[in-house]
Scaffold this active site. Sequence first.
Site, short mmCIF file in Angstrom:
data_model
loop_
_atom_site.label_atom_id
_atom_site.label_comp_id
_atom_site.label_asym_id
_atom_site.label_seq_id
_atom_site.Cartn_x
_atom_site.Cartn_y
_atom_site.Cartn_z
N HIS A 1 63.07 -89.52 38.88
CA HIS A 1 63.42 -90.95 38.72
C HIS A 1 63.00 -91.77 39.94
O HIS A 1 63.73 -92.68 40.37
CB HIS A 1 64.94 -91.12 38.54
N LYS B 1 62.91 -95.78 39.85
CA LYS B 1 64.25 -96.34 39.65
C LYS B 1 65.09 -96.17 40.91
O LYS B 1 65.82 -97.08 41.32
CB LYS B 1 64.93 -95.65 38.46
N LEU C 1 57.44 -88.65 32.34
CA LEU C 1 58.04 -89.99 32.36
C LEU C 1 59.43 -89.87 31.74
O LEU C 1 59.65 -89.03 30.85
CB LEU C 1 57.20 -90.98 31.55
N ASP C 2 60.33 -90.76 32.16
CA ASP C 2 61.68 -90.76 31.58
C ASP C 2 61.62 -91.19 30.11
O ASP C 2 60.65 -91.84 29.70
CB ASP C 2 62.58 -91.76 32.33
N ILE C 3 62.68 -90.90 29.40
CA ILE C 3 62.73 -91.23 27.97
C ILE C 3 62.53 -92.74 27.72
O ILE C 3 61.91 -93.14 26.74
CB ILE C 3 64.04 -90.70 27.33
#
Length: 231
Positions: free
Chosen positions: A183, A186, A100-102
């Site tokens: 990503h 997004k 997962l992204d930050i």
Amino acid sequence: MRLDKYISQVTDLSRKDVKRLLRSGCVTVDQAVSKDPALHISAEAQVAIDGELLQAPRPRYFMLHKPVGYVCVSKDRDHPSVLELLDEPNRDKLQIAGRLDIDTTGLVLITDDGKWNHAVTSPKRSCGKTYYVTLATDISPETADLFAQGVLLDGDLKPTLPASLQQVYSNEARLTISEGRYHQVKRMFAAVGNRVEELHRESVGAIVLDDSLEPGDYRELSASEIASVQL
Ligand code: URA
């Protein structure tokens, strides 16, 4: 497996230390002293040190509620890794099954079972991942159809696989995707002219983030959660 490799895996001793141990004559295999590091041992072999039977370690499986600010790599110079949230021995053996992204929160699966990790993350297995998405602007009426057909993401050659969008509020939705492109969520919303403001992963396949876990908390997976992933 070779005897020295087995002992080293179970005890975490270096292969050099294991050889020393073997030379001292305190290791038995099926009650007979063995000093041969290359001895091939079967899965059923009873290996003991000073009479104490070694137990092969069980593979470990955890779900973690990832907070914002943590990264899903084992080491990073600038940010803490989600692995630092686990108070477990041999943490370096644990792998993160899908990143997962930050700034994304929610369900992260962690294991030291490489096969299981592969089954969760392999694009060929199409393990559905559901995200709760909060958007900058209202979701346009055609978004669900576009996602169901697949959208071409900036820089990619192939459109995304069919994804299912369930609108919850005008600018909030649940999106289930079966790939794990960089990503991806997004970029999917960017492709239809919107922008993700908050992203939270609720589930991976049949494994749902436990409501009782606060951000930063984790627990072991149950036997049925582990078995829900088809190997
Ligand atoms: N898609 C994203 O864009 N970010 C994530 O963290 C996960 C899926």
